[in-house]
Design an enzyme around this catalytic site. Structure first.
Site, short mmCIF file in Angstrom:
data_model
loop_
_atom_site.label_atom_id
_atom_site.label_comp_id
_atom_site.label_asym_id
_atom_site.label_seq_id
_atom_site.Cartn_x
_atom_site.Cartn_y
_atom_site.Cartn_z
N CYS A 2 1.19 -1.01 0.30
CA CYS A 2 0.25 0.20 0.27
C CYS A 2 1.20 1.30 0.13
O CYS A 2 1.59 0.91 0.95
CB CYS A 2 -0.63 0.03 1.13
SG CYS A 2 -2.13 1.80 1.48
N GLU A 106 -2.83 1.61 -6.67
CA GLU A 106 -2.23 0.47 -6.97
C GLU A 106 -1.38 0.55 -7.87
O GLU A 106 -2.87 0.53 -9.22
CB GLU A 106 -2.40 -1.26 -5.94
CG GLU A 106 -1.28 -2.11 -6.09
CD GLU A 106 -0.07 -1.51 -5.44
OE1 GLU A 106 0.61 -1.15 -5.78
OE2 GLU A 106 -0.49 -1.35 -4.09
#
Length: 224
Positions: A2, A106
């Protein structure tokens, strides 16, 4: 992993969602569409009496670290090894936090191309990511409060994008996760699982999100 996320939900809705009793002033809340490592992020902890919301620097510096720069490398902690690594072990037992977010980014790799994807929940405006926090005191006596986001293996949606994803806590588990007197790492570990893929969605966004210098609502618009 993350590495970027958003938090722009209105302040009062954020307070209500996480049942916060004590926090900073509304004017100190700055919605962000591109939160990056080393920046300050909103986090929720519990002091044994109530949930408190404050700001932590993204990148964990354990209290026994010799220097501050290590934090830039510890932005994520793997759920599978929290009890094995000394830098995470004590924080996992005693200093857990929730990192509110309304989406995360992402990058999906296709050959040499990296496409930024925005991932969010379909029916919930905000969610809580599992995190750990600590306080480091500099040689000059300055206190620096930091945190890291916990990641886990990807669910069915995320495995097409990346091999890790942040732990999104089930709301029913949030109070137990925050409870400072809960040292049962076995039960805590069972919360650190991939979120239900059917409740999530992902879409491509502008490559402008690649730079943390860019931070505006245009970053969350679907990229065509």
């Amino acid at each position: 992993m993350c590495g970027r996320f958003t938090l722009y939900i209105p302040y009062k809705e954020l307070i209500a969602r996480f049942g916060v009793g004590r926090t900073f002033q509304e004017g100190e809340y700055l919605p962000s569409y591109n939160i990056a490592p080393t920046q300050k992020m909103v986090a929720v902890i519990n002091n044994g009496r109530e949930n408190r919301m404050g700001k932590l620097r993204w990148g964990l510096i354990s209290r026994w670290s010799k220097e501050m720069k290590i934090g830039s490398r510890i932005t994520n902690a793997r759920a599978e090894t929290l009890e094995e690594k000394p830098i995470f072990r004590q924080a996992f037992e005693r200093r857990r936090c929730i990192i509110p977010a309304d989406s995360f980014y992402e990058w999906q790799r296709e050959g040499e191309i990296r496409r930024p994807m925005r991932i969010r929940l379909k029916d919930e405006p905000v969610f809580g990511m599992a995190g750990l926090w600590d306080t480091w005191v500099s040689p000059a006596g300055e206190k620096v409060h930091t945190c890291t986001a916990i990641t886990t293996k990807p669910n069915r949606l995320m495995e097409r994008i990346h091999d890790r994803m942040p732990v999104i806590l089930n709301p029913a588990h949030e109070a137990e996760w925050l409870a400072p007197d809960n040292r049962d790492t076995g039960s805590l570990s069972r919360m650190l699982v991939p979120y239900d893929a059917d409740k999530m969605e992902a879409y491509e966004v502008s490559p402008e999100v690649n730079s943390p210098k860019n931070n505006g609502p245009e970053l969350i618009v679907p990229f065509c």
